[in-house]
Design a protein around this motif. Structure first.
Motif, PDB file in Angstrom:
ATOM      1  N   GLY A 147       0.785  -1.133   0.005  1.00  0.00           N
ATOM      2  CA  GLY A 147      -0.004  -0.152  -0.076  1.00  0.00           C
ATOM      3  C   GLY A 147       0.792   1.162   0.140  1.00  0.00           C
ATOM      4  N   ASP A 148       2.085   1.155   0.243  1.00  0.00           N
ATOM      5  CA  ASP A 148       2.876   2.548   0.531  1.00  0.00           C
ATOM      6  C   ASP A 148       3.790   2.653  -0.720  1.00  0.00           C
ATOM      7  OD1 ASP A 148       4.602   0.221   1.042  1.00  0.00           O
ATOM      8  OD2 ASP A 148       5.440   1.334   3.032  1.00  0.00           O
ATOM      9  N   ALA A 149       3.468   1.770  -1.653  1.00  0.00           N
ATOM     10  CA  ALA A 149       4.333   1.917  -2.858  1.00  0.00           C
ATOM     11  C   ALA A 149       4.556   3.291  -3.341  1.00  0.00           C
ATOM     12  CB  ALA A 149       3.990   0.936  -4.108  1.00  0.00           C
ATOM     13  N   TRP A 150       3.475   4.192  -3.705  1.00  0.00           N
ATOM     14  CA  TRP A 150       3.542   5.339  -4.112  1.00  0.00           C
ATOM     15  C   TRP A 150       4.391   6.195  -3.174  1.00  0.00           C
ATOM     16  CZ3 TRP A 150       3.528   7.870  -8.377  1.00  0.00           C
ATOM     17  CH2 TRP A 150       3.151   9.215  -8.439  1.00  0.00           C
ATOM     18  N   LEU A 151       4.214   6.215  -1.797  1.00  0.00           N
ATOM     19  CA  LEU A 151       4.979   6.806  -1.020  1.00  0.00           C
ATOM     20  C   LEU A 151       6.333   6.650  -1.068  1.00  0.00           C
ATOM     21  CD1 LEU A 151       2.557   6.466   2.209  1.00  0.00           C
ATOM     22  CD2 LEU A 151       2.156   7.976   0.331  1.00  0.00           C
ATOM     23  N   ARG A 152       6.797   5.558  -1.370  1.00  0.00           N
ATOM     24  CA  ARG A 152       8.065   5.292  -1.597  1.00  0.00           C
ATOM     25  C   ARG A 152       8.899   5.536  -2.786  1.00  0.00           C
ATOM     26  NH1 ARG A 152       9.970   1.990   2.564  1.00  0.00           N
ATOM     27  NH2 ARG A 152       8.447   0.944   4.087  1.00  0.00           N
ATOM     28  N   LEU A 153       7.678   5.235  -3.965  1.00  0.00           N
ATOM     29  CA  LEU A 153       8.338   5.659  -5.214  1.00  0.00           C
ATOM     30  C   LEU A 153       8.552   7.314  -5.533  1.00  0.00           C
ATOM     31  CD1 LEU A 153       6.152   3.445  -7.581  1.00  0.00           C
ATOM     32  CD2 LEU A 153       8.464   3.333  -7.528  1.00  0.00           C
ATOM     33  N   LEU A 154       7.802   7.881  -4.971  1.00  0.00           N
ATOM     34  CA  LEU A 154       7.798   9.467  -5.413  1.00  0.00           C
ATOM     35  C   LEU A 154       9.247  10.035  -4.690  1.00  0.00           C
ATOM     36  CD1 LEU A 154       4.394  10.827  -4.343  1.00  0.00           C
ATOM     37  CD2 LEU A 154       5.522  10.881  -6.581  1.00  0.00           C
ATOM     38  N   PRO A 155       9.723   9.831  -3.557  1.00  0.00           N
ATOM     39  CA  PRO A 155      11.104  10.324  -3.449  1.00  0.00           C
ATOM     40  C   PRO A 155      12.180   9.418  -3.915  1.00  0.00           C
ATOM     41  CG  PRO A 155      10.272   8.971  -1.454  1.00  0.00           C
ATOM     42  CD  PRO A 155       9.157   9.168  -2.567  1.00  0.00           C
ATOM     43  N   LEU A 156      11.937   8.556  -4.798  1.00  0.00           N
ATOM     44  CA  LEU A 156      13.066   7.798  -5.538  1.00  0.00           C
ATOM     45  C   LEU A 156      13.075   8.365  -6.959  1.00  0.00           C
ATOM     46  CD1 LEU A 156      12.063   4.194  -5.003  1.00  0.00           C
ATOM     47  CD2 LEU A 156      14.192   5.334  -4.003  1.00  0.00           C
ATOM     48  N   LEU A 157      11.867   9.137  -7.316  1.00  0.00           N
ATOM     49  CA  LEU A 157      11.787   9.687  -8.591  1.00  0.00           C
ATOM     50  C   LEU A 157      12.021  11.030  -8.526  1.00  0.00           C
ATOM     51  CD1 LEU A 157       8.536   7.944  -9.742  1.00  0.00           C
ATOM     52  CD2 LEU A 157      10.661   7.934 -10.878  1.00  0.00           C
ATOM     53  N   TYR A 158      12.101  11.890  -7.490  1.00  0.00           N
ATOM     54  CA  TYR A 158      11.880  13.416  -7.354  1.00  0.00           C
ATOM     55  C   TYR A 158      12.728  13.629  -6.070  1.00  0.00           C
ATOM     56  CZ  TYR A 158       8.044  12.841 -10.745  1.00  0.00           C
ATOM     57  OH  TYR A 158       7.351  12.461 -11.807  1.00  0.00           O
ATOM     58  N   PRO A 159      13.867  14.513  -6.438  1.00  0.00           N
ATOM     59  CA  PRO A 159      14.770  14.508  -5.086  1.00  0.00           C
ATOM     60  C   PRO A 159      14.226  15.750  -4.018  1.00  0.00           C
ATOM     61  CG  PRO A 159      15.256  15.948  -7.081  1.00  0.00           C
ATOM     62  CD  PRO A 159      14.301  15.169  -7.552  1.00  0.00           C
ATOM     63  N   PRO A 160      14.680  15.564  -2.996  1.00  0.00           N
ATOM     64  CA  PRO A 160      14.353  16.502  -2.011  1.00  0.00           C
ATOM     65  C   PRO A 160      13.956  17.902  -2.347  1.00  0.00           C
ATOM     66  CG  PRO A 160      15.938  15.034  -0.810  1.00  0.00           C
ATOM     67  CD  PRO A 160      15.748  14.797  -2.533  1.00  0.00           C
ATOM     68  N   GLY A 161      12.994  18.620  -1.912  1.00  0.00           N
ATOM     69  CA  GLY A 161      12.759  19.963  -2.603  1.00  0.00           C
ATOM     70  C   GLY A 161      12.295  20.044  -3.748  1.00  0.00           C
ATOM     71  N   HIS A 162      12.062  18.825  -4.369  1.00  0.00           N
ATOM     72  CA  HIS A 162      11.227  18.970  -5.376  1.00  0.00           C
ATOM     73  C   HIS A 162       9.510  19.063  -5.056  1.00  0.00           C
ATOM     74  CE1 HIS A 162       9.165  17.525  -9.396  1.00  0.00           C
ATOM     75  NE2 HIS A 162      10.146  18.059  -9.965  1.00  0.00           N
ATOM     76  N   PRO A 163       8.843  19.813  -5.896  1.00  0.00           N
ATOM     77  CA  PRO A 163       7.184  19.864  -5.555  1.00  0.00           C
ATOM     78  C   PRO A 163       6.428  18.430  -5.596  1.00  0.00           C
ATOM     79  CG  PRO A 163       7.757  20.903  -7.598  1.00  0.00           C
ATOM     80  CD  PRO A 163       9.126  20.577  -6.893  1.00  0.00           C
ATOM     81  N   TYR A 164       7.100  17.488  -6.266  1.00  0.00           N
ATOM     82  CA  TYR A 164       6.376  16.253  -6.212  1.00  0.00           C
ATOM     83  C   TYR A 164       7.042  15.118  -5.263  1.00  0.00           C
ATOM     84  CZ  TYR A 164       3.710  17.669 -10.401  1.00  0.00           C
ATOM     85  OH  TYR A 164       2.818  18.254 -11.206  1.00  0.00           O
ATOM     86  N   ARG A 243      17.293   2.438  -6.284  1.00  0.00           N
ATOM     87  CA  ARG A 243      16.420   1.533  -6.167  1.00  0.00           C
ATOM     88  C   ARG A 243      16.117   1.211  -4.161  1.00  0.00           C
ATOM     89  NH1 ARG A 243      17.845  -2.768  -8.669  1.00  0.00           N
ATOM     90  NH2 ARG A 243      17.148  -4.633  -7.156  1.00  0.00           N
ATOM     91  N   GLU A 244      15.216   0.808  -4.027  1.00  0.00           N
ATOM     92  CA  GLU A 244      14.861   0.256  -2.501  1.00  0.00           C
ATOM     93  C   GLU A 244      14.236  -1.095  -2.363  1.00  0.00           C
ATOM     94  OE1 GLU A 244      12.160   2.172   1.285  1.00  0.00           O
ATOM     95  OE2 GLU A 244      11.957   3.089  -0.905  1.00  0.00           O
ATOM     96  N   THR A 245      14.704  -1.799  -1.470  1.00  0.00           N
ATOM     97  CA  THR A 245      13.964  -3.001  -1.040  1.00  0.00           C
ATOM     98  C   THR A 245      13.278  -2.825   0.232  1.00  0.00           C
ATOM     99  OG1 THR A 245      15.863  -4.037  -2.690  1.00  0.00           O
ATOM    100  CG2 THR A 245      14.616  -5.692  -1.020  1.00  0.00           C
ATOM    101  N   VAL A 246      12.218  -3.440   0.500  1.00  0.00           N
ATOM    102  CA  VAL A 246      11.425  -3.474   1.565  1.00  0.00           C
ATOM    103  C   VAL A 246      11.091  -4.859   1.818  1.00  0.00           C
ATOM    104  CG1 VAL A 246       9.245  -2.590   2.520  1.00  0.00           C
ATOM    105  CG2 VAL A 246      10.434  -1.321   0.672  1.00  0.00           C
ATOM    106  N   THR A 247      11.329  -5.226   3.008  1.00  0.00           N
ATOM    107  CA  THR A 247      10.836  -6.181   3.683  1.00  0.00           C
ATOM    108  C   THR A 247       9.614  -6.150   4.340  1.00  0.00           C
ATOM    109  OG1 THR A 247      12.976  -7.396   3.668  1.00  0.00           O
ATOM    110  CG2 THR A 247      11.243  -8.741   4.780  1.00  0.00           C
ATOM    111  N   ALA A 248       8.324  -6.570   4.166  1.00  0.00           N
ATOM    112  CA  ALA A 248       6.965  -6.277   4.602  1.00  0.00           C
ATOM    113  C   ALA A 248       6.161  -7.642   4.619  1.00  0.00           C
ATOM    114  CB  ALA A 248       6.407  -5.346   3.862  1.00  0.00           C
ATOM    115  N   ASP A 249       5.037  -7.328   5.116  1.00  0.00           N
ATOM    116  CA  ASP A 249       3.954  -8.449   5.591  1.00  0.00           C
ATOM    117  C   ASP A 249       3.305  -8.395   4.153  1.00  0.00           C
ATOM    118  OD1 ASP A 249       2.128 -10.198   6.214  1.00  0.00           O
ATOM    119  OD2 ASP A 249       0.964  -8.963   7.587  1.00  0.00           O
ATOM    120  N   VAL A 250       4.138  -9.028   3.042  1.00  0.00           N
ATOM    121  CA  VAL A 250       3.263  -9.044   1.729  1.00  0.00           C
ATOM    122  C   VAL A 250       3.104 -10.477   1.071  1.00  0.00           C
ATOM    123  CG1 VAL A 250       3.886  -6.760   0.989  1.00  0.00           C
ATOM    124  CG2 VAL A 250       5.390  -8.761   0.652  1.00  0.00           C
ATOM    125  N   PRO A 251       2.132 -11.016   0.464  1.00  0.00           N
ATOM    126  CA  PRO A 251       2.002 -12.444   0.126  1.00  0.00           C
ATOM    127  C   PRO A 251       3.055 -12.985  -0.793  1.00  0.00           C
ATOM    128  CG  PRO A 251       0.378 -11.107  -1.036  1.00  0.00           C
ATOM    129  CD  PRO A 251       0.985 -10.290  -0.198  1.00  0.00           C
TER     130      PRO A 251
END
Length: 430
Positions: A147-164, A243-251
């Motif tokens: 569920g938090d994929a979009w929250l994690r993708l945005l900072p990977l795509l746009y640097p700190p200080g960018h409006p997105y 890249r980011e790797t997340v270990t989580a409660d996913v199936p």
């Protein structure tokens, strides 16, 4: 079926206070859609005020000077209508669809919360809706697999200080730290008639709508000092994948591969829209044919690609796949990346192009088939591009895309050197 994109009349005016009013009359059914776009989303939020635009999506249903808490909803539903609101990085919109005889009610309600929310906003209401947003974050992002994929993708795509760089849900720390006066000032700064577009589509003539807009919105004062959003149109290419790797409660393992492309509304993004349909829309797409049906490493219902329609920065193209049992994340990532990379080297066939354009044409006309879909579309193009009639350019833009343009775009913006990869791994179970 016509290719013009918008074969209905469009009439516009601008009130003295700056409110733009767009009307498209359609007498086929006795209903009207009212759609109010505010040019404020998460990209406008100053540092320390993330999540404010989304919070106001909730607060604007909590009462205004002449409308009690939740009464806006009760009045619209009691008149046989429906309503809602949404927020994204680029804008916030509020919308109702009502029987045509209740158009005046809908306009009065929207005007009252545009001009009368701040005096009615209390600390109790603010605290209550902050808790609602916290629950929404938990239910939609934190307690849902992936569920938090979009929250994690945005900072990977746009640097700190960018409006997105940050999402619309925002930071809970920012929401908790702000006091009532800060929220009131945010509303006064952005929710003004000269920062909004009012669109009405359906069984109402333009003369009537313009007169009612003047009656209910005309006395609301313009805001002279609305700050422009930070410029996010340029994101420097680093040539270094992230890249980011997340270990989580996913199936099962899931991989997202994302790239910055072109702004929504541009010719380049039209090409990417067709490219995304070729790559990941349905069972005829390359991702499905290769990873789900061919190599059988991805789950059939959990593979695809899509663009995110952001208008003021290089918008993302995201491809994703979820592993079948026994398939590793590394194997899935390699397969996903290979299909994306081949868009630059393996030409799109005529059959693939025709299929993609047919899918997009169906999507477009489904949006255009309802008065609320048309109202939202016209509001978008008036807000983001200054002219609602430019909506007619979108479908022809897609239909004109060639296989050569797709290969050129893939070469330009889908390279591995500027790729963001997000990987989910299941937690180990004993």
């Amino acid at each position: 079926m016509p290719d013009s994109g918008y074969p209905w009349p469009i009439e516009t005016t601008r009130l003295d206070n700056g409110l733009r009013v767009v009307v498209s009359e359609d007498r086929t059914a006795p209903a009207v859609a009212v759609n109010l776009w505010y040019d404020v989303g998460s990209r406008h939020e100053p540092e320390g005020q993330s999540g404010f635009a989304h919070l106001f999506e909730h607060l604007m249903f909590e009462g205004s000077v002449n409308v009690a808490k939740t009464e806006h909803m009760k009045l619209i539903q009691g008149a046989g209508g429906s309503l809602n609101a949404t927020t994204n990085p680029d804008r916030t919109n509020y919308f109702e669809t009502v029987p045509a005889e209740h158009l005046e009610l809908a306009l009065w309600l929207e005007a009252d919360r545009m001009g009368g929310l701040v005096p009615a906003l209390t600390q109790e209401t603010l605290d209550n809706q902050r808790d609602v947003v916290k629950n929404e974050r938990r239910q939609r992002y934190e307690n849902v697999p992936y569920g938090d994929a979009w929250l994690r993708l945005l900072p990977l795509l746009y640097p700190p200080g960018h409006p997105y760089h940050h999402s619309t849900i925002g930071s809970m720390a920012d929401l908790n730290a702000a006091d009532l006066a800060t929220f009131q000032e945010f509303h006064k700064r952005y929710y003004a008639p000269n920062n909004a577009v009012l669109t009405v589509v359906g069984d109402a003539p333009a003369t009537e709508v313009f007169a009612l807009a003047e009656k209910y919105f005309g006395a609301l004062p313009a805001r002279a000092d609305i700050p422009p959003a930070p410029d996010g149109r340029v994101v420097a290419a680093t040539g270094v994948p992230v890249r980011e790797t997340v270990t989580a409660d996913v199936p099962a393992p899931r991989v997202y591969v994302a790239h910055r492309t072109y702004p929504f509304g541009s010719a380049g993004y039209d090409v990417l829209t067709v490219l995304a349909a070729v790559l990941g829309s349905g069972r005829g797409s390359r991702l499905y044919q290769r990873l789900a049906d061919g190599e059988r490493i991805a789950q059939p219902d959990l593979v695809g690609a899509y663009g995110v329609d952001l208008a003021h920065a290089p918008a993302p193209l995201i491809a994703t796949a979820t592993a079948r049992p026994g398939v590793s994340a590394d194997q899935l990532e390699a397969g996903l990346a290979e299909v994306v990379d081949e868009l630059a080297t393996v030409p799109v066939t005529a059959a693939e192009l025709d299929r993609a354009k047919a899918l997009l044409s169906t999507m477009w006309w489904r949006q255009m088939s309802t008065v609320d879909g048309r109202a939202d579309t016209l509001g978008r193009y008036a807000t983001q591009f200054g002219d609602p009639a430019t909506a007619a350019e979108r479908l022809p833009g897609w239909l004109a895309v060639t296989a050569e343009q797709i290969a050129e775009a893939a070469t330009e913006v889908l390279g591995a050197g500027d790729r963001a990869t997000l990987i989910y791994l299941p937690e180990e179970t004993s």
